[in-house]
Design a protein around this motif. Structure first.
Motif, mmCIF file in Angstrom:
data_model
loop_
_atom_site.group_PDB
_atom_site.id
_atom_site.type_symbol
_atom_site.label_atom_id
_atom_site.label_comp_id
_atom_site.label_asym_id
_atom_site.label_seq_id
_atom_site.Cartn_x
_atom_site.Cartn_y
_atom_site.Cartn_z
ATOM 1 N N UNK A 414 -22.342 -54.005 -75.782
ATOM 2 C CA UNK A 414 -22.797 -54.896 -74.700
ATOM 3 C C UNK A 414 -24.304 -55.124 -74.736
ATOM 4 N N UNK A 415 -24.811 -55.339 -75.956
ATOM 5 C CA UNK A 415 -26.243 -55.595 -76.146
ATOM 6 C C UNK A 415 -26.508 -57.085 -75.955
ATOM 7 N N UNK A 416 -27.459 -57.422 -75.117
ATOM 8 C CA UNK A 416 -27.824 -58.830 -74.894
ATOM 9 C C UNK A 416 -28.645 -59.318 -76.089
ATOM 10 N N UNK A 417 -28.146 -60.326 -76.772
ATOM 11 C CA UNK A 417 -28.772 -60.766 -78.024
ATOM 12 C C UNK A 417 -30.017 -61.604 -77.737
ATOM 13 N N UNK A 418 -31.091 -61.281 -78.447
ATOM 14 C CA UNK A 418 -32.308 -62.085 -78.379
ATOM 15 C C UNK A 418 -32.108 -63.368 -79.180
ATOM 16 N N UNK A 419 -33.032 -64.313 -79.018
ATOM 17 C CA UNK A 419 -32.958 -65.562 -79.781
ATOM 18 C C UNK A 419 -33.065 -65.267 -81.272
ATOM 19 N N UNK A 420 -33.909 -64.331 -81.655
ATOM 20 C CA UNK A 420 -34.039 -63.998 -83.080
ATOM 21 C C UNK A 420 -32.745 -63.397 -83.620
ATOM 22 N N UNK A 421 -32.072 -62.616 -82.786
ATOM 23 C CA UNK A 421 -30.781 -62.038 -83.208
ATOM 24 C C UNK A 421 -29.730 -63.140 -83.371
ATOM 25 N N UNK A 422 -29.696 -64.083 -82.430
ATOM 26 C CA UNK A 422 -28.752 -65.197 -82.527
ATOM 27 C C UNK A 422 -29.051 -66.056 -83.758
ATOM 28 N N UNK A 423 -30.332 -66.207 -84.095
ATOM 29 C CA UNK A 423 -30.689 -66.940 -85.317
ATOM 30 C C UNK A 423 -30.149 -66.212 -86.547
ATOM 31 N N UNK A 424 -30.204 -64.892 -86.541
ATOM 32 C CA UNK A 424 -29.647 -64.118 -87.662
ATOM 33 C C UNK A 424 -28.147 -64.379 -87.802
ATOM 34 N N UNK A 425 -27.442 -64.473 -86.685
ATOM 35 C CA UNK A 425 -26.004 -64.727 -86.749
ATOM 36 C C UNK A 425 -25.691 -66.091 -87.374
ATOM 37 N N UNK A 426 -26.625 -67.046 -87.295
ATOM 38 C CA UNK A 426 -26.381 -68.371 -87.875
ATOM 39 C C UNK A 426 -26.493 -68.381 -89.397
ATOM 40 N N UNK A 427 -26.717 -67.233 -90.016
ATOM 41 C CA UNK A 427 -26.728 -67.170 -91.488
ATOM 42 C C UNK A 427 -25.314 -67.127 -92.061
ATOM 43 N N UNK A 428 -24.308 -67.120 -91.197
ATOM 44 C CA UNK A 428 -22.913 -67.058 -91.655
ATOM 45 C C UNK A 428 -22.060 -68.048 -90.873
ATOM 46 N N UNK A 429 -21.050 -68.614 -91.551
ATOM 47 C CA UNK A 429 -20.005 -69.345 -90.839
ATOM 48 C C UNK A 429 -19.233 -68.394 -89.943
ATOM 49 N N UNK A 430 -18.550 -68.954 -88.951
ATOM 50 C CA UNK A 430 -17.590 -68.192 -88.166
ATOM 51 C C UNK A 430 -16.183 -68.620 -88.550
ATOM 52 N N UNK A 431 -15.249 -67.666 -88.557
ATOM 53 C CA UNK A 431 -13.864 -67.958 -88.949
ATOM 54 C C UNK A 431 -12.877 -67.359 -87.943
ATOM 55 N N UNK A 432 -11.813 -68.090 -87.725
ATOM 56 C CA UNK A 432 -10.649 -67.574 -86.995
ATOM 57 C C UNK A 432 -9.473 -67.689 -87.954
ATOM 58 N N UNK A 433 -8.978 -66.566 -88.450
ATOM 59 C CA UNK A 433 -7.935 -66.579 -89.486
ATOM 60 C C UNK A 433 -6.619 -66.036 -88.940
ATOM 61 N N UNK A 434 -5.537 -66.691 -89.324
ATOM 62 C CA UNK A 434 -4.193 -66.233 -89.013
ATOM 63 C C UNK A 434 -3.567 -65.686 -90.303
#
Length: 545
Positions: A414-434
């Motif tokens: 439950x860590x509140x993400x900083x803007x820099x952390x959210x920018x790091x997450x944009x280095x990858x696509x997101x996937x929902x796989x079945x």
């Protein structure tokens, strides 16, 4: 305390409870709407806020009485603006571009949408300006008008706006300009030239339907919201009972197209499937709780080379609240969600869940992909809103394993993400796989890039030679096909990239033939591409090297 005006404190109270549906909130909404019905907004800022809150209530009404009051208040706002707007410069400046009934919009649209607006709103749209530079306007106008009219097309240092007014006259300027484009035989070229002129039109929103205030369909009875909105959707919840397809007459099809185009145009937006819709491909689905989703296939002449682009418009209680599209290849789908501003405090998780479930149902999709722009890469609004966590709560996970571990750590702790952390997450696509057919994602953008590299290396960038060579290879086991069709060219280059298609079994070659023959029908094409598993396996192996 009774107030003679609708003021900011009153609007703040309504905004605070508009998406709450407990007994106390419902009673307070009714009280506020009853009080506001005898008042005027204190200023145009409050009017705009009140207008958007009323739109939200129409999409998510607590009960019949509140829906009725919200609808009546929207009609009252429309009446006030229509009577005041023409004579109030302050109101014109403040409300222009809002889409409120009685106001106006100045915007640049595509040639197709301007054509459509002239058909459905001819008395309300006029030419406003052309913002092309001098050289561009001269070059384009020479192509549109008879050469003998070269004086106004090319001489002197007139602006593009002045040239068009001199050529087309002060009245019926837009109609005359649009007629000049009929001298260009091919529609894609008309679109390009029209875009080059940077035409802006002025649209007066005096119609009884074509404005944000009154825009809605009439195909389902109202649904009343009686419980809180969902705040996350577990992955297993995306498999729903089959959504019901609503039978559409041609008139209903056209109404849905008109409503969808208008809802986008009122925000100065367009999407290709809705702008260039292939009307026979339009489908409308009842997805429960007065959520309907219209799916739009694109005109065959504008189909993409690898993927199939199926757009959607989502209606809640017959009001358009969200739009987007899916780029489908095999059982893989790149998808996005755009919720209109008045509805962003709504049931976004449930709405997106229904979109995913519908696409999964209709096209048998197993891998949904969200590109980083949707949650913040080059998109400050996406970062600030924490859109990454919206998708995460929908069951999407970063495709990059290191990023996935970092996101899971933040989420679980439950860590509140900083803007820099959210920018790091944009280095990858997101996937929902079945249960996808491939072990990893295969991005058509990368396939396109690899084909360009192949042409540069094997054919020194000579496209004609590349197409001829690829056509000969592909045509050797499909001798009766039309080798000049665009789809044949696309598929032959794809197979040339794979390189070993002559060794495929007869059944696998027949699957390629089905892909070719389904090129004019979106849904058939999607299913035939997905069925050709050898194609996907070969491409995936090549991209892994």
């Amino acid at each position: 305390m009774v107030t003679a005006v609708i003021d900011q404190p009153g609007i703040n109270v309504l905004s605070e409870i508009v998406n709450k549906f407990d007994k106390a909130s419902t009673e307070l909404k009714y009280t506020l709407l009853s009080r506001f019905a005898t008042c005027s907004p204190v200023n145009t800022k409050v009017l705009k806020q009140y207008h958007d809150l009323l739109l939200f209530i129409k999409a998510y009404p607590d009960n019949k009485e509140i829906l009725h009051r919200a609808s009546m208040e929207l009609l009252r706002i429309a009446s006030v603006v229509k009577s005041t707007y023409p004579n109030s410069l302050q109101m014109q400046r403040s409300l222009s571009g809002t889409g409120i009934a009685g106001s106006s919009i100045i915007c640049q649209y595509s040639y197709t949408i301007v054509q459509w607006l002239l058909r459905v709103q001819s008395s309300n749209v006029i030419f406003y300006s052309a913002e092309a530079d001098n050289e561009t306007s001269k070059a384009v106008l020479q192509l549109l008008f008879p050469r003998i009219e070269y004086y106004y097309c090319t001489q002197k240092e007139f602006t593009a706006t002045k040239r068009i007014l001199l050529l087309c006259g002060q009245s019926s300027t837009l109609e005359n300009l649009m007629q000049s484009f009929e001298n260009i035989p091919e529609m894609p070229m008309r679109e390009v030239l029209f875009d080059q002129l940077k035409i802006y039109i002025s649209w007066q929103l005096n119609d009884q339907l074509f404005n944000h205030t009154l825009l809605q369909g009439n195909w389902l009875a109202p649904y009343y919201q009686r419980k809180p909105f969902e705040r996350y959707i577990p992955k297993y919840a995306h498999s729903k009972p089959k959504f019901r397809k609503i039978k559409l007459t041609k008139n209903k099809q056209q109404k849905i197209i008109d409503l969808s185009r208008a809802s986008l145009a009122l925000y100065c937006r367009e999407t290709e499937p809705i702008t260039y819709v292939h009307a026979s491909s339009l489908q409308l689905f009842d997805c429960g709780n007065a959520v309907t989703i219209a799916l739009f296939g694109i005109d065959p002449n504008r189909m993409l080379a690898i993927e199939t682009y199926i757009g959607y418009m989502l209606f809640k209680n017959n009001v358009p609240v969200a739009y987007g599209g899916a780029w489908i290849f095999g059982d893989r789908c790149k998808i996005g969600l755009n919720i209109y501003p008045p509805f962003r405090k709504g049931d976004s998780y449930t709405l997106f869940d229904k979109i995913i479930s519908l696409y999964k149902q209709e096209f048998h999709l197993q891998r949904f992909v969200v590109k980083p722009y949707q949650f913040g890469k080059g998109n400050p609004e996406g970062l600030a809103s924490g859109a990454f966590w919206f998708y995460y709560k929908m069951g999407f996970r970063p495709a990059d394993k290191i990023v996935a571990v970092a996101a899971a750590n933040d989420y679980n702790n439950k860590i509140r993400s900083s803007i820099s952390r959210l920018k790091y997450f944009t280095t990858s696509n997101l996937e929902l796989c079945f249960t996808p057919m491939l072990e990893g994602d295969m991005d058509p953008e990368i396939i396109s890039k690899k084909i360009t590299e192949m042409i540069k290396v094997k054919f020194s960038g000579n496209r004609k030679a590349a197409l001829q060579s690829a056509g000969n290879q592909f045509g050797s086991f499909l001798p009766n096909e039309n080798k000049t069709s665009v789809r044949f060219e696309h598929l032959s280059l794809l197979l040339a990239f794979i390189g070993n298609c002559n060794t495929w079994s007869r059944n696998e070659k027949m699957q390629l033939e089905k892909i070719l023959h389904s090129a004019t029908a979106d849904i058939k094409y999607i299913h035939s591409v997905r069925a050709c598993k050898r194609l996907h396996q070969e491409l995936f192996s090549l991209l892994k090297k």
